[in-house]
Scaffold this active site. Structure first.
Site, PDB file in Angstrom:
ATOM      1  N   GLU A  97     -39.355 -63.454-116.145  1.00  0.00           N
ATOM      2  CA  GLU A  97     -37.892 -63.424-116.157  1.00  0.00           C
ATOM      3  C   GLU A  97     -37.303 -64.142-114.958  1.00  0.00           C
ATOM      4  O   GLU A  97     -37.866 -64.112-113.865  1.00  0.00           O
ATOM      5  CB  GLU A  97     -37.404 -61.980-116.065  1.00  0.00           C
ATOM      6  CG  GLU A  97     -37.938 -61.094-117.126  1.00  0.00           C
ATOM      7  CD  GLU A  97     -37.513 -59.655-116.891  1.00  0.00           C
ATOM      8  OE1 GLU A  97     -37.839 -58.834-117.729  1.00  0.00           O
ATOM      9  OE2 GLU A  97     -36.851 -59.375-115.867  1.00  0.00           O
ATOM     10  N   CYS A 110     -32.709 -65.512-109.060  1.00  0.00           N
ATOM     11  CA  CYS A 110     -33.697 -64.477-108.765  1.00  0.00           C
ATOM     12  C   CYS A 110     -34.956 -64.842-109.537  1.00  0.00           C
ATOM     13  O   CYS A 110     -34.954 -64.842-110.770  1.00  0.00           O
ATOM     14  CB  CYS A 110     -33.111 -63.137-109.228  1.00  0.00           C
ATOM     15  SG  CYS A 110     -34.223 -61.747-108.997  1.00  0.00           S
ATOM     16  N   CYS A 117     -46.775 -56.734-112.208  1.00  0.00           N
ATOM     17  CA  CYS A 117     -46.885 -56.393-110.796  1.00  0.00           C
ATOM     18  C   CYS A 117     -47.860 -55.225-110.673  1.00  0.00           C
ATOM     19  O   CYS A 117     -47.884 -54.332-111.516  1.00  0.00           O
ATOM     20  CB  CYS A 117     -45.520 -55.985-110.231  1.00  0.00           C
ATOM     21  SG  CYS A 117     -45.555 -55.639-108.451  1.00  0.00           S
ATOM     22  N   CYS A 121     -44.178 -49.292-108.115  1.00  0.00           N
ATOM     23  CA  CYS A 121     -43.087 -48.527-107.506  1.00  0.00           C
ATOM     24  C   CYS A 121     -42.469 -47.656-108.602  1.00  0.00           C
ATOM     25  O   CYS A 121     -42.283 -48.103-109.731  1.00  0.00           O
ATOM     26  CB  CYS A 121     -42.051 -49.463-106.895  1.00  0.00           C
ATOM     27  SG  CYS A 121     -42.733 -50.447-105.542  1.00  0.00           S
ATOM     28  N   CYS A 124     -39.410 -48.830-110.898  1.00  0.00           N
ATOM     29  CA  CYS A 124     -39.321 -50.247-111.253  1.00  0.00           C
ATOM     30  C   CYS A 124     -39.977 -50.530-112.605  1.00  0.00           C
ATOM     31  O   CYS A 124     -41.101 -50.102-112.863  1.00  0.00           O
ATOM     32  CB  CYS A 124     -39.996 -51.079-110.162  1.00  0.00           C
ATOM     33  SG  CYS A 124     -40.040 -52.843-110.541  1.00  0.00           S
ATOM     34  N   CYS A 335     -35.257 -56.083-112.226  1.00  0.00           N
ATOM     35  CA  CYS A 335     -36.673 -56.437-112.232  1.00  0.00           C
ATOM     36  C   CYS A 335     -37.454 -55.948-113.455  1.00  0.00           C
ATOM     37  O   CYS A 335     -37.665 -54.757-113.634  1.00  0.00           O
ATOM     38  CB  CYS A 335     -37.262 -55.818-110.964  1.00  0.00           C
ATOM     39  SG  CYS A 335     -38.842 -56.454-110.518  1.00  0.00           S
TER      40      CYS A 335
END
Ligand code: SAH
Length: 360
Positions: A97, A110, A117, A121, A124, A335
């Protein structure tokens, strides 16, 4: 047939060296090197065929030796506030993205640095999908290149590495990408307008600090104590808060702390005091980010009033604070949220609450 070399994975110096060798082999004058180099990033083409300033035979000869891979735009969406979100498909089918956020006469892009990932977290959406792979140089810088290739190109003035992934766990590609973003022969964006955002990967922070350009560093702090930070960000086991703070202190430029406001979790008075102390210790600027509720497993956003109060407590301690604006909440712009929405796993909730994708 031998594999064609990807010119978009190379820094300007390296690309020019390869082009110079090719031009010499092809008996071409050396000014052709600059002509082609300009068409990689500064004034990019979709393919060698579009380099109409070159003789057709030379275009064909270059296309045999080199490739200029595109990112395939599979979906794009525009928020009522002008924020635009793009979903790109990579050659192996991975999806990433990119978000363009206009603000006055700036447009911040961004960008993603990894597919997925590994850091998980707690709040997220990208963390929830897990890690697929590191992006290559051309896939990271290519997100900016594609903005110049849209039917209506978008002139990007600022870059934040706040899309999918942890940029400092892909330093091998992010390092040359920073060169491409900044070099006037390539994308030509000022170093102070480029922000690398990290959870606090210490070796990466050191490497970024060693670059002579004034690239900006933002650190996702999100909690003022190890106990809470550990729960929100598992990476805190490897890089505890005190070490991250120390790294911020010795970084030779001013650092930004990112702090996502999680209702009832990290937004109390005591936490404001503790965060204020940490920020003072490193003369950091604090960005308070309203939680984008889309991907965030059971967390609720702190109310606008409470965020203002938290900001005031920091200011009272002499800390510079900005409360980020909510952008793109109607298009799942935080995100990892668009990929999740388009490709399954979870549908982001509708946007009746605060959210954000941007810092710096
Ligand atoms: N891995 C890097 C960069 C990518 S995330 C980092 O963590 O800094 C960019 C920022 O968006 C981080 O501060 C991250 O914590 C924050 N973020 C992630 N999900 C969010 C959400 N749902 N709402 C608000 N901010 C979020």
């Amino acid at each position: 047939m031998t594999e064609r070399e990807n010119l978009l994975n190379l820094t300007p110096d390296d690309a020019e060296a390869r082009l110079a060798a090719a031009m010499a082999e092809l008996g071409q004058p050396s000014y052709r090197v600059g002509q082609v180099a300009r068409r990689l990033w500064a004034n990019p083409v979709r393919s060698f065929d579009d380099m109409t300033e070159l003789p057709a035979a030379l275009r064909a000869a270059l296309a045999e030796r080199f490739e200029l891979p595109r990112l395939e735009l599979t979906f794009s969406q525009q928020s009522t506030d002008g924020t635009r979100k793009f979903l790109f498909r990579l050659r192996d089918g991975e999806a990433i993205e990119t978000v363009a956020i206009p603000d006055g006469n700036r447009v911040t892009l961004c960008i993603s640095s990894q597919a997925g990932c590994a850091l998980r977290c707690a709040f997220c959406a990208t963390g929830a999908m897990g890690f697929s792979r590191n992006l290559e140089v051309h896939e990271i810088a290519g997100q900016v290149r594609e903005m110049r290739l849209l039917d209506e190109p978008i002139a990007i003035t600022n870059i934040v590495f706040m899309g999918m992934g942890e940029p400092l766990m892909n330093w091998k590609a992010v390092d040359p990408t920073l060169t491409l973003l900044n070099d006037p022969r390539a994308l030509g964006i000022g170093a102070r307008h480029i922000t690398v955002s990290t959870v606090g990967i210490l070796p990466g922070i050191v490497a970024l600090g060693k670059r002579p350009e004034q690239f900006r560093l933002a650190i996702s702090i999100h909690a003022p104590s190890d106990e809470l930070r550990q729960q929100l960000m598992p990476i805190n086991t490897k890089y505890p808060l005190a070490d991250v703070i120390e790294a911020a202190k010795v970084f030779d430029r001013r650092v930004t702390f990112e702090y996502v406001m999680l209702g009832g979790v990290n937004d109390g008075v005591e936490q404001a005091r503790a965060l204020g102390q940490l920020a003072r210790d490193c003369a950091a600027f604090v960005n308070l980010i309203p939680l984008h509720p889309g991907g965030s497993q059971g967390f609720v956003p702190t109310s606008g009033n409470e965020i203002s109060r938290f900001a005031r407590l920091l200011r009272d301690r002499g800390v510079e604070v900005a409360v980020r604006k909510s952008r793109g909440i109607d298009i799942a712009a935080a995100c990892g949220q668009l990929r999740v929405e388009r490709l399954g796993r979870r549908t982001p909730k509708t946007a009746d609450q605060h959210g954000d994708v941007q810092v710096a």
